[in-house]
Write a protein that holds these residues in place. Structure first.
Motif, mmCIF file in Angstrom:
data_model
loop_
_atom_site.group_PDB
_atom_site.id
_atom_site.type_symbol
_atom_site.label_atom_id
_atom_site.label_comp_id
_atom_site.label_asym_id
_atom_site.label_seq_id
_atom_site.Cartn_x
_atom_site.Cartn_y
_atom_site.Cartn_z
ATOM 1 N N ARG A 19 -5.748 5.123 1.759
ATOM 2 C CA ARG A 19 -5.301 4.724 0.430
ATOM 3 C C ARG A 19 -5.788 3.331 0.032
ATOM 4 O O ARG A 19 -5.413 2.820 -1.028
ATOM 5 N N ALA A 20 -6.602 2.700 0.878
ATOM 6 C CA ALA A 20 -7.005 1.329 0.596
ATOM 7 C C ALA A 20 -8.389 1.047 1.145
ATOM 8 O O ALA A 20 -8.873 1.725 2.058
ATOM 9 N N ASP A 45 -1.569 6.608 8.301
ATOM 10 C CA ASP A 45 -0.935 7.152 7.101
ATOM 11 C C ASP A 45 -1.267 6.346 5.846
ATOM 12 O O ASP A 45 -1.117 6.840 4.733
ATOM 13 N N LEU A 46 -1.750 5.104 6.011
ATOM 14 C CA LEU A 46 -2.071 4.260 4.863
ATOM 15 C C LEU A 46 -3.565 3.998 4.698
ATOM 16 O O LEU A 46 -4.017 3.692 3.589
ATOM 17 N N ASP A 74 0.558 3.776 -6.412
ATOM 18 C CA ASP A 74 0.298 5.105 -6.952
ATOM 19 C C ASP A 74 -1.191 5.382 -7.152
ATOM 20 O O ASP A 74 -1.561 6.413 -7.696
ATOM 21 N N ARG A 75 -2.036 4.446 -6.724
ATOM 22 C CA ARG A 75 -3.491 4.641 -6.806
ATOM 23 C C ARG A 75 -4.133 3.801 -5.707
ATOM 24 O O ARG A 75 -3.445 3.019 -5.045
ATOM 25 N N PRO A 76 -5.413 3.931 -5.471
ATOM 26 C CA PRO A 76 -6.040 3.178 -4.378
ATOM 27 C C PRO A 76 -5.843 1.665 -4.533
ATOM 28 O O PRO A 76 -5.714 1.153 -5.650
ATOM 29 N N VAL A 128 0.835 -1.202 0.000
ATOM 30 C CA VAL A 128 0.000 0.000 0.000
ATOM 31 C C VAL A 128 0.872 1.255 0.000
ATOM 32 O O VAL A 128 0.564 2.245 -0.679
#
Length: 427
Positions: free
Chosen positions: A91-92, A87-88, A69-71, A65
């Motif tokens: 993004r997921a 922080d992650l 560079d994208r979800p 993750v």
């Protein structure tokens, strides 16, 4: 044999025979082909390792993750198998498909179709390989992971099996399934030279020699949790593996090691790395603490985040571990890690560091070997430089795991979660 175990053993034998027939695999592949959409560009799809109390599985997921560079759409068995740090987390997203790899019948077919639906937005498809591709731990999920790789590659998806090990004892259905994945165009990223050689010997296509994806993630916690911030210095990290504890008494084998470290004025931190019922390091670490006493010893009771493990390992004098990913995170911080070797994966890792002596065979009577290697490392003024050079090689090779997903490696930034996924430390 207990009478009540007979039905369970019979079901296991029947399941094994059915798997070897190839019929379940063909059905799985046919259902997935029918349900899958065309490749998309909105997200990376990742089939995660089991997680659920395994810090190594958590570290592999976070490394992926962090590099994306994208979800990322993460396919897990259960919703709570992983907890991403702040922080992650944005993004997921996690999609639990409990019957995809382990189930049967209508529910299994429903999860296969659900995976097909997720593919419609996937720019890439990745499968965490680790040590679960070769069927040694559990055959059916291993074959299904390879089948996902084969089908998605056939359908034109950019498909990768992320850095994994391969045992010489892999059963025939696992070998055949992996060959199909490679022949279909999936990239097979073997994380050590020995495993890469074994898979090439199978005649599999698409083999790339790499290193563990965790080497790409350089995020280190800014602070240790309060209960660990005041650890006496210097200290050593010592892990007792619940898996190895099935055949080895860590209380007996580690007693001399703890005595040696105490004699050098080195505090001992007993650190579990897998905390789940099937192979509980916490229980094994407690066995050591009970055998040697609490003086000069800190027992970590909870599951720490990978970024905290890196911070803790980076300040240690030495690490002794029965878990490979604790070795990876320690070596990545420039700290020698004496590692109990199992299934050939650790020997391959240490070949990257040109230091095979850091591997010790887990067996009754291993104490003398561990103590000798630890003494040699602590007396070698060049040990840190030796590790640093090996880490540079490992990081460079490990980037192959993430070059298709864009960002080129995790940035160095803090995990602001407070550092502990659960639990505490006791002294």
């Amino acid at each position: 044999m207990r009478v009540r175990n007979i039905p369970r053993r019979a079901r296991r034998v029947w399941s094994g025979l059915l798997q070897r027939s190839g019929l379940p695999t063909r059905r799985f592949a046919r259902t997935l082909r029918t349900a899958a959409g065309r490749p998309g560009d909105r997200a990376h799809l990742l089939v995660a390792a089991p997680g659920a109390g395994n810090i190594g599985d958590q570290a592999m997921l976070e490394a992926f993750v962090a590099a994306a560079d994208r979800p990322v759409t993460i396919v897990t068995r259960h919703d709570d198998d992983f907890v991403l740090p702040p922080d992650l987390a944005p993004r997921a997203r996690t999609v639990a498909l409990p019957n995809l790899l382990y189930g049967d019948g209508v529910q299994h077919r429903g999860d296969v179709r659900a995976l097909g639906g997720l593919l419609g937005e996937a720019a890439t498809v990745s499968i965490i390989g680790a040590d679960i591709m070769d069927g040694v731990y559990s055959l059916r999920p291993s074959v299904r992971r390879s089948t996902i790789a084969a089908v998605t590659a056939e359908l034109g998806f950019d498909t990768t099996v992320i850095g994994f090990s391969w045992s010489p004892a892999a059963p025939a259905p696992a070998r055949e399934a992996l060959r199909r994945a490679g022949a279909a165009g999936a990239r097979l990223l073997l994380r050590d030279p020995a495993s890469a050689a074994r898979v090439r010997d199978l005649g599999a296509a698409g083999v790339h020699e790499t290193a563990d994806i965790v080497f790409t993630d350089e995020r280190v916690a800014v602070d240790l949790p309060p209960e660990l911030a005041a650890l006496p210095r210097p200290y050593a990290l010592v892990n007792a593996s619940g898996l190895i504890a099935r055949t080895v008494d860590h209380g007996v084998e580690y007693a001399g090691l703890v005595a040696d470290l105490r004699a050098r004025g080195i505090h001992v931190v007993l650190l579990p790395h897998v905390l789940r019922d099937s192979a509980d390091d916490r229980a094994a670490c407690r066995t050591v603490r009970d055998a040697v006493g609490a003086d000069g010893v800190t027992l970590v009771e909870g599951m720490l985040s990978p970024s905290v493990i890196r911070r803790l390992a980076g300040e240690a004098e030495i690490v002794v571990t029965g878990r490979m990913h604790l070795a990876v995170m320690s070596l990545a911080q420039g700290v020698p890690a004496v590692t109990l070797a199992s299934q050939g994966k650790v020997e391959g890792l240490m070949r990257l560091f040109d230091w095979p002596q850091l591997c010790v065979a887990p067996r009754p009577g291993m104490s003398a070997d561990i103590r000798a290697v630890v003494a040699d490392v602590l007396s070698d003024a060049g040990s840190r430089e030796r590790v640093r050079l090996g880490t540079e090689r490992a990081r460079e090779r490990a980037r192959v795991n993430i070059d298709r997903i864009g960002a080129g490696g995790g940035a160095v930034r803090a995990d602001s979660s407070g550092g502990s996924i659960d639990g505490r430390a006791t002294t």
